[in-house]
Design a protein around this motif. Structure first.
Motif, PDB file in Angstrom:
ATOM      1  N   GLN A 108      48.519  35.627  29.547  1.00  0.00           N
ATOM      2  CA  GLN A 108      48.322  34.200  29.288  1.00  0.00           C
ATOM      3  C   GLN A 108      46.987  33.934  28.609  1.00  0.00           C
ATOM      4  OE1 GLN A 108      49.472  35.618  32.001  1.00  0.00           O
ATOM      5  NE2 GLN A 108      51.032  34.391  33.052  1.00  0.00           N
ATOM      6  N   ASP A 109      45.980  34.786  28.864  1.00  0.00           N
ATOM      7  CA  ASP A 109      44.686  34.620  28.192  1.00  0.00           C
ATOM      8  C   ASP A 109      44.780  34.952  26.711  1.00  0.00           C
ATOM      9  OD1 ASP A 109      43.557  33.907  30.597  1.00  0.00           O
ATOM     10  OD2 ASP A 109      42.716  35.893  31.006  1.00  0.00           O
ATOM     11  N   LEU A 110      45.864  35.620  26.314  1.00  0.00           N
ATOM     12  CA  LEU A 110      46.089  35.974  24.911  1.00  0.00           C
ATOM     13  C   LEU A 110      47.089  35.029  24.241  1.00  0.00           C
ATOM     14  CD1 LEU A 110      46.374  39.852  25.332  1.00  0.00           C
ATOM     15  CD2 LEU A 110      44.331  38.494  24.866  1.00  0.00           C
ATOM     16  N   GLY A 111      47.435  33.962  24.937  1.00  0.00           N
ATOM     17  CA  GLY A 111      48.372  32.995  24.382  1.00  0.00           C
ATOM     18  C   GLY A 111      49.821  33.228  24.777  1.00  0.00           C
ATOM     19  N   GLY A 112      50.073  34.207  25.630  1.00  0.00           N
ATOM     20  CA  GLY A 112      51.433  34.511  26.040  1.00  0.00           C
ATOM     21  C   GLY A 112      51.937  33.596  27.144  1.00  0.00           C
ATOM     22  N   GLU A 113      53.249  33.504  27.245  1.00  0.00           N
ATOM     23  CA  GLU A 113      53.910  32.764  28.321  1.00  0.00           C
ATOM     24  C   GLU A 113      54.916  33.665  29.004  1.00  0.00           C
ATOM     25  OE1 GLU A 113      55.637  29.124  27.018  1.00  0.00           O
ATOM     26  OE2 GLU A 113      53.770  28.317  26.186  1.00  0.00           O
ATOM     27  N   ILE A 114      55.036  33.534  30.322  1.00  0.00           N
ATOM     28  CA  ILE A 114      55.972  34.367  31.077  1.00  0.00           C
ATOM     29  C   ILE A 114      57.388  34.090  30.604  1.00  0.00           C
ATOM     30  CG2 ILE A 114      56.861  34.959  33.360  1.00  0.00           C
ATOM     31  CD1 ILE A 114      54.222  33.985  34.535  1.00  0.00           C
ATOM     32  N   PRO A 115      58.126  35.119  30.159  1.00  0.00           N
ATOM     33  CA  PRO A 115      59.528  34.902  29.762  1.00  0.00           C
ATOM     34  C   PRO A 115      60.380  34.449  30.958  1.00  0.00           C
ATOM     35  CG  PRO A 115      58.698  37.039  28.989  1.00  0.00           C
ATOM     36  CD  PRO A 115      57.690  36.506  29.952  1.00  0.00           C
ATOM     37  N   VAL A 116      61.560  33.974  30.672  1.00  0.00           N
ATOM     38  CA  VAL A 116      62.437  33.422  31.711  1.00  0.00           C
ATOM     39  C   VAL A 116      62.651  34.408  32.848  1.00  0.00           C
ATOM     40  CG1 VAL A 116      64.767  32.583  32.198  1.00  0.00           C
ATOM     41  CG2 VAL A 116      63.585  31.875  30.093  1.00  0.00           C
ATOM     42  N   TRP A 117      62.861  35.693  32.510  1.00  0.00           N
ATOM     43  CA  TRP A 117      63.118  36.710  33.531  1.00  0.00           C
ATOM     44  C   TRP A 117      61.878  37.569  33.807  1.00  0.00           C
ATOM     45  CZ3 TRP A 117      67.095  35.218  30.213  1.00  0.00           C
ATOM     46  CH2 TRP A 117      68.229  34.703  30.847  1.00  0.00           C
ATOM     47  N   GLY A 118      60.707  37.088  33.422  1.00  0.00           N
ATOM     48  CA  GLY A 118      59.473  37.812  33.686  1.00  0.00           C
ATOM     49  C   GLY A 118      59.168  38.865  32.643  1.00  0.00           C
ATOM     50  N   TYR A 119      57.899  39.188  32.484  1.00  0.00           N
ATOM     51  CA  TYR A 119      57.530  40.293  31.597  1.00  0.00           C
ATOM     52  C   TYR A 119      58.177  41.581  32.106  1.00  0.00           C
ATOM     53  CZ  TYR A 119      53.949  37.733  28.945  1.00  0.00           C
ATOM     54  OH  TYR A 119      53.297  36.850  28.099  1.00  0.00           O
ATOM     55  N   SER A 120      58.860  42.286  31.204  1.00  0.00           N
ATOM     56  CA  SER A 120      59.602  43.496  31.584  1.00  0.00           C
ATOM     57  C   SER A 120      59.216  44.706  30.758  1.00  0.00           C
ATOM     58  CB  SER A 120      61.110  43.241  31.428  1.00  0.00           C
ATOM     59  OG  SER A 120      61.522  42.120  32.188  1.00  0.00           O
TER      60      SER A 120
ATOM     61  N   ASN B 162      43.687  56.629  22.184  1.00  0.00           N
ATOM     62  CA  ASN B 162      42.785  55.893  23.074  1.00  0.00           C
ATOM     63  C   ASN B 162      43.173  54.432  23.233  1.00  0.00           C
ATOM     64  OD1 ASN B 162      41.030  58.122  23.552  1.00  0.00           O
ATOM     65  ND2 ASN B 162      40.151  57.810  21.510  1.00  0.00           N
ATOM     66  N   THR B 163      44.427  54.107  22.898  1.00  0.00           N
ATOM     67  CA  THR B 163      44.832  52.704  22.846  1.00  0.00           C
ATOM     68  C   THR B 163      46.099  52.473  23.661  1.00  0.00           C
ATOM     69  OG1 THR B 163      43.941  52.640  20.589  1.00  0.00           O
ATOM     70  CG2 THR B 163      45.272  50.780  21.281  1.00  0.00           C
ATOM     71  N   VAL B 164      46.149  51.321  24.324  1.00  0.00           N
ATOM     72  CA  VAL B 164      47.357  50.896  25.018  1.00  0.00           C
ATOM     73  C   VAL B 164      47.851  49.622  24.346  1.00  0.00           C
ATOM     74  CG1 VAL B 164      45.990  49.711  26.801  1.00  0.00           C
ATOM     75  CG2 VAL B 164      48.389  50.247  27.231  1.00  0.00           C
ATOM     76  N   PHE B 165      49.184  49.581  24.097  1.00  0.00           N
ATOM     77  CA  PHE B 165      49.798  48.466  23.371  1.00  0.00           C
ATOM     78  C   PHE B 165      50.797  47.745  24.270  1.00  0.00           C
ATOM     79  CE2 PHE B 165      48.845  51.903  20.399  1.00  0.00           C
ATOM     80  CZ  PHE B 165      48.115  51.263  19.401  1.00  0.00           C
ATOM     81  N   CYS B 166      50.883  46.434  24.100  1.00  0.00           N
ATOM     82  CA  CYS B 166      51.907  45.643  24.796  1.00  0.00           C
ATOM     83  C   CYS B 166      52.151  44.357  24.020  1.00  0.00           C
ATOM     84  CB  CYS B 166      51.508  45.360  26.242  1.00  0.00           C
ATOM     85  SG  CYS B 166      50.078  44.274  26.400  1.00  0.00           S
ATOM     86  N   THR B 167      53.052  43.529  24.535  1.00  0.00           N
ATOM     87  CA  THR B 167      53.536  42.361  23.801  1.00  0.00           C
ATOM     88  C   THR B 167      53.337  41.085  24.614  1.00  0.00           C
ATOM     89  OG1 THR B 167      55.232  43.802  22.841  1.00  0.00           O
ATOM     90  CG2 THR B 167      55.501  41.430  22.500  1.00  0.00           C
ATOM     91  N   PRO B 168      52.181  40.429  24.478  1.00  0.00           N
ATOM     92  CA  PRO B 168      51.987  39.153  25.171  1.00  0.00           C
ATOM     93  C   PRO B 168      52.853  38.040  24.603  1.00  0.00           C
ATOM     94  CG  PRO B 168      50.118  39.620  23.741  1.00  0.00           C
ATOM     95  CD  PRO B 168      50.973  40.854  23.751  1.00  0.00           C
ATOM     96  N   GLY B 169      53.145  38.123  23.283  1.00  0.00           N
ATOM     97  CA  GLY B 169      53.880  37.054  22.612  1.00  0.00           C
ATOM     98  C   GLY B 169      52.989  35.843  22.368  1.00  0.00           C
ATOM     99  N   GLY B 170      53.435  34.966  21.443  1.00  0.00           N
ATOM    100  CA  GLY B 170      52.730  33.715  21.234  1.00  0.00           C
ATOM    101  C   GLY B 170      51.968  33.624  19.930  1.00  0.00           C
ATOM    102  N   GLU B 171      51.449  32.440  19.664  1.00  0.00           N
ATOM    103  CA  GLU B 171      50.870  32.115  18.372  1.00  0.00           C
ATOM    104  C   GLU B 171      49.531  32.808  18.105  1.00  0.00           C
ATOM    105  OE1 GLU B 171      50.724  27.916  17.894  1.00  0.00           O
ATOM    106  OE2 GLU B 171      52.913  27.696  17.839  1.00  0.00           O
ATOM    107  N   GLU B 172      48.904  33.352  19.124  1.00  0.00           N
ATOM    108  CA  GLU B 172      47.661  34.085  18.902  1.00  0.00           C
ATOM    109  C   GLU B 172      47.924  35.526  18.469  1.00  0.00           C
ATOM    110  OE1 GLU B 172      44.741  33.717  22.007  1.00  0.00           O
ATOM    111  OE2 GLU B 172      45.411  31.682  22.484  1.00  0.00           O
ATOM    112  N   GLY B 173      49.191  35.932  18.463  1.00  0.00           N
ATOM    113  CA  GLY B 173      49.575  37.278  18.059  1.00  0.00           C
ATOM    114  C   GLY B 173      50.525  37.879  19.063  1.00  0.00           C
ATOM    115  N   ALA B 174      51.717  38.251  18.602  1.00  0.00           N
ATOM    116  CA  ALA B 174      52.765  38.686  19.530  1.00  0.00           C
ATOM    117  C   ALA B 174      52.444  40.016  20.199  1.00  0.00           C
ATOM    118  CB  ALA B 174      54.103  38.780  18.799  1.00  0.00           C
ATOM    119  N   ILE B 175      51.789  40.938  19.477  1.00  0.00           N
ATOM    120  CA  ILE B 175      51.499  42.283  19.985  1.00  0.00           C
ATOM    121  C   ILE B 175      49.991  42.454  20.075  1.00  0.00           C
ATOM    122  CG2 ILE B 175      51.767  44.760  19.519  1.00  0.00           C
ATOM    123  CD1 ILE B 175      54.354  43.999  17.996  1.00  0.00           C
TER     124      ILE B 175
END
Length: 416
Positions: free
Chosen positions: A155-167, A175-188
């Motif tokens: 949520q600090d990255l602009g993401g919102e919890i999906p209907v069924w939760g982050y999965s 040296n990097t970890v990637f994930c998908t917050p989603g949202g207008e600040e950048g989806a990945i």
């Protein structure tokens, strides 16, 4: 300053190139869908026929907590997520005996009518592991005791919890970890895996987060990230988050399955009528080879073996699809209902979500050839009425692991 940035980019690129495309992480099943995130086990010498009543059950752990998280297995330790009295926990078990070694609390869990608790699989990377909780907290934890090193909120990255939760299950490269917050600040988003510092967000793509997990792809001598978002299938530069290509996707309600990578192609599918697509890359261009509804996979997964795709397609049953053409090769509608799939040693392990039946079939384009089945027993009494057996099968170290909420089963599938 420019020289410093260029040097950092060079080091980042070299670290990614050192990540072998043959093995993304060490261990028999160190992350979501195994070593290469494709639901394919590297196990050999496994039983090719189930005995009457199924393989021998080695142990049953009955206190796994509520949720659909799958296990990650490294160095004979099994890591899995579960919710206890409203709080998510990370558990560590002895993968051979089922003995609990420790349990570490995280934050408040997610609740809905389809089932509470975590949905993702931990990603183990050396002395650390990375988990994304359904409420959107990305944790880095120590593998020896589950202590928290750092945490970041989607949520600090602009993401919102999906209907069924982050999965999503996080991806670690170099040296990097990637994930998908989603949202207008950048989806990945990309984080330094040691410090947790945010490295970038992919501002070229601002779709909302759904439920798929990122796949790495080797193409033209470099690594790129592939993700299936709600309304587009995208390629992202892992060095800076820049967009490389995008294909529109007819996502509807829930977009879940992980994309499949093969040479210069990307295959994607999702349910609720979306269907499937094969995309071929040339440089930074992406061209659609075919789109159809011969595979409409909701969430049980699809596996590519020997030029054919296998999985459950809504409305068609279990199907085999030609990877290059998209044509339907065979389908089986009566032998088993909807479910999840994994592969090991020439066999598919197909798990029906309704009755908990596990069916062993030949991994072949010649048709559905069964080699035994059994039904999980006992089954949970804690599953919500709308919930089913949705955790995918895992095969590691000659053992088959299956989960039904708080119940975690271990079966012996090692051959003589």
């Amino acid at each position: 300053m420019a020289l410093r940035l260029d040097l950092r980019s060079l080091i980042f690129a070299c670290a990614l190139l050192c990540c072998s495309s043959d093995l993304l992480a060490e261990g028999p099943w160190p992350q979501w869908q195994g070593p290469q995130r494709d639901a394919v086990s590297t196990e050999a010498g496994l039983i090719q026929e189930f005995p009457e009543g199924g393989p021998q059950r080695l142990w049953l752990f009955e206190d796994c907590g509520i949720g659909y998280s799958g296990p990650a297995i490294v160095e004979n330790k099994l890591y899995i997520l579960g919710a206890f009295e409203g709080t998510d926990h990370l558990l560590c078990l002895d993968a051979t005996t089922g003995e609990q070694l420790w349990k570490s609390p995280l934050g408040s869990t997610f609740e809905n009518d389809w089932g509470n608790g975590p949905r993702s699989t931990p990603t183990v990377d050396g002395d650390f592991m990375y988990v994304l909780t359904p409420t959107g907290t990305l944790y880095c934890l120590q593998t020896d005791d589950g202590s928290i090193v750092w945490q970041k909120e989607m949520q600090d990255l602009g993401g919102e919890i999906p209907v069924w939760g982050y999965s999503e299950s996080p991806l670690v490269l170099g040296n990097t970890v990637f994930c998908t917050p989603g949202g207008e600040e950048g989806a990945i988003a990309a984080f330094d895996k040691i410090s947790g510092d945010l490295l970038w967000q992919s501002k070229d793509y601002v779709d909302v987060a759904h439920y798929s997990s990122i796949m790495p792809m080797k193409h033209d001598g470099r690594t790129i990230l592939v993700q299936l978002l709600y309304k587009e299938l995208v390629g992202v530069d892992p060095e800076n988050g820049g967009g490389l290509w995008s294909i529109p996707w007819n996502g509807n309600v829930a977009v879940i399955p992980t994309p499949i990578i093969s040479h210069d192609t990307v295959y994607a599918t999702s349910g609720y009528g979306a269907g499937c697509v094969l995309v071929r890359l040339s440089g930074n261009d992406a061209e659609v080879v075919y789109e159809n509804k011969n595979m409409t996979n909701h969430h049980g997964g699809v596996i590519l073996r020997d030029g054919h795709l296998f999985g459950y397609s809504d409305g068609k049953g279990w199907v085999c699809q030609d990877h290059e053409t998209g044509k339907l090769v065979w389908r089986e509608r009566e032998a088993l209902g909807k479910g999840a799939i994994a592969y090991a040693d020439g066999r598919f392990y197909c798990l029906g979500e309704d009755e908990g039946e596990l069916v062993l079939i030949t991994a072949s384009a010649d048709g559905w050839e069964e080699h035994g089945r059994f039904t999980l027993e006992p089954q949970t009494e804690l599953r919500k009425p709308k919930g089913k057996i949705w955790t995918h099968p895992v095969i590691a170290n000659g053992k088959l692991y299956l989960r039904d909420q708080e119940l975690l089963f271990c079966f012996d599938v090692k051959g003589e």
